[in-house]
Design a protein around this motif. Sequence first.
Motif, short mmCIF file in Angstrom:
data_model
loop_
_atom_site.label_atom_id
_atom_site.label_comp_id
_atom_site.label_asym_id
_atom_site.label_seq_id
_atom_site.Cartn_x
_atom_site.Cartn_y
_atom_site.Cartn_z
N HIS A 155 19.48 43.42 -30.42
CA HIS A 155 19.56 44.30 -28.98
C HIS A 155 18.53 44.15 -28.60
O HIS A 155 17.53 43.95 -29.22
CB HIS A 155 20.26 45.59 -29.58
N GLU A 169 24.99 42.38 -29.61
CA GLU A 169 25.69 40.95 -30.08
C GLU A 169 26.43 41.95 -30.62
O GLU A 169 26.52 43.31 -31.38
CB GLU A 169 25.03 40.45 -30.99
N PHE A 218 28.27 40.30 -26.60
CA PHE A 218 27.15 40.76 -26.14
C PHE A 218 28.36 42.34 -25.69
O PHE A 218 29.48 41.76 -25.41
CB PHE A 218 26.41 40.60 -24.82
#
Length: 392
Positions: A155, A169, A218
């Motif tokens: 992140h 992610e 994401f």
Amino acid sequence: MLKNKIFLSIFIPLMIVCLCLDFWYMYYAMFLKNNIALVTAYIDDATYSEEEKYFLNVEYFSNENENGIENFGVRFDYYTDVSIPEQQEDGSFGEKYIYSSGVQFKNGYSYNLGLNTNGISYFYGKYTMKNCKFYNSDSSNISFSATNSLKDMNHWVYDIDGQLCLIEEKGNVKEGMSLWAKTGTCYNTDYLIKDLYDVAKSLPDGESVVLLDLSKFFNVYLYNGKEFDKSTPCTAENLVFVQCYINKTSDGLVSAKQSMFGCYMGDSEWSLYSDEQHGDFWKVKSDYYLKLNEFTIDIEEGKYYLKLQSSVIDYLKNYKNIELYVNLDLDNIYLGEVKLNILGFSKNCFADLEVAEIILKSSEKRNFYVYEDYNFIEHENITIRRLEVANA
């Protein structure tokens, strides 16, 4: 009276249902309608930076010109905190501190494809980077070996039009079931970098800023002043588009100075060529010096001519940018113990290969016969004659 009771027993429930539907519609229109609309995150260049900075940065030296080595690298630029810079008099904001984490591969993207599993209840296909070097860099843009590498990160803090966000992610995503076990894919950074490698390979040379749909990798969560609200947006409705900076060249990497990391595999002094000078990194042509034993002897009516061996020609044709250099002492050409008097080059001696220079030496005056024009021949005591027929 009975009819009235029957009417009321039917009418009152219907009225209640209608009123409930009306209240639900009012509630939907006032509170829910906007909340379930499609949410899209467009991640552009960093708002709080005077320089143009992008969350994703890619460099690719494809080495199609065969003048170096293939090299691929990815860098993430991101904020380190959630403070908002003060607004200036002109309406702009000051800068936030930006940190970078990146990875560089020896050649193209190298990976292992395996499973993230406990062996019982879940099996997720997973990419893992290999043959690579991780870097960090600070505001001075000096890269150093990573203390917190991309393989340990999932992140990053960034912004969307000035509003801070958390880019995270997705990791393991369930895509099916096999008996009692969950199956799917691990959408992690390692997999993302594989896709970025494929994108870079498809682009023409030069600098590009491309908008990539990275929704499968994401989730993006907005900062509400206290925390990143992970209830908004909903994962199922989250679209994530990222502006990615890509610099691609058909040349190969020949110096650590060319890379955005200023290093090659951790070595800031690395160079492919020992004679690198003044930033002129690339040898556009590769030099190849032909040896006498790479020629064969053609005999025409008892006269000896030189011709490059077919196996040597086939080997050299594999290289796109190569220049041949020939240096022959005609006084010292033997077949076993027999000294040969070489009269010249056979027809199509070098095939279609590019010859940069031919140097011929002889201690006595002689003629040397060729079929093609070799205007770059240097010769001592030798007169170059052009042949029209093999026995001329």
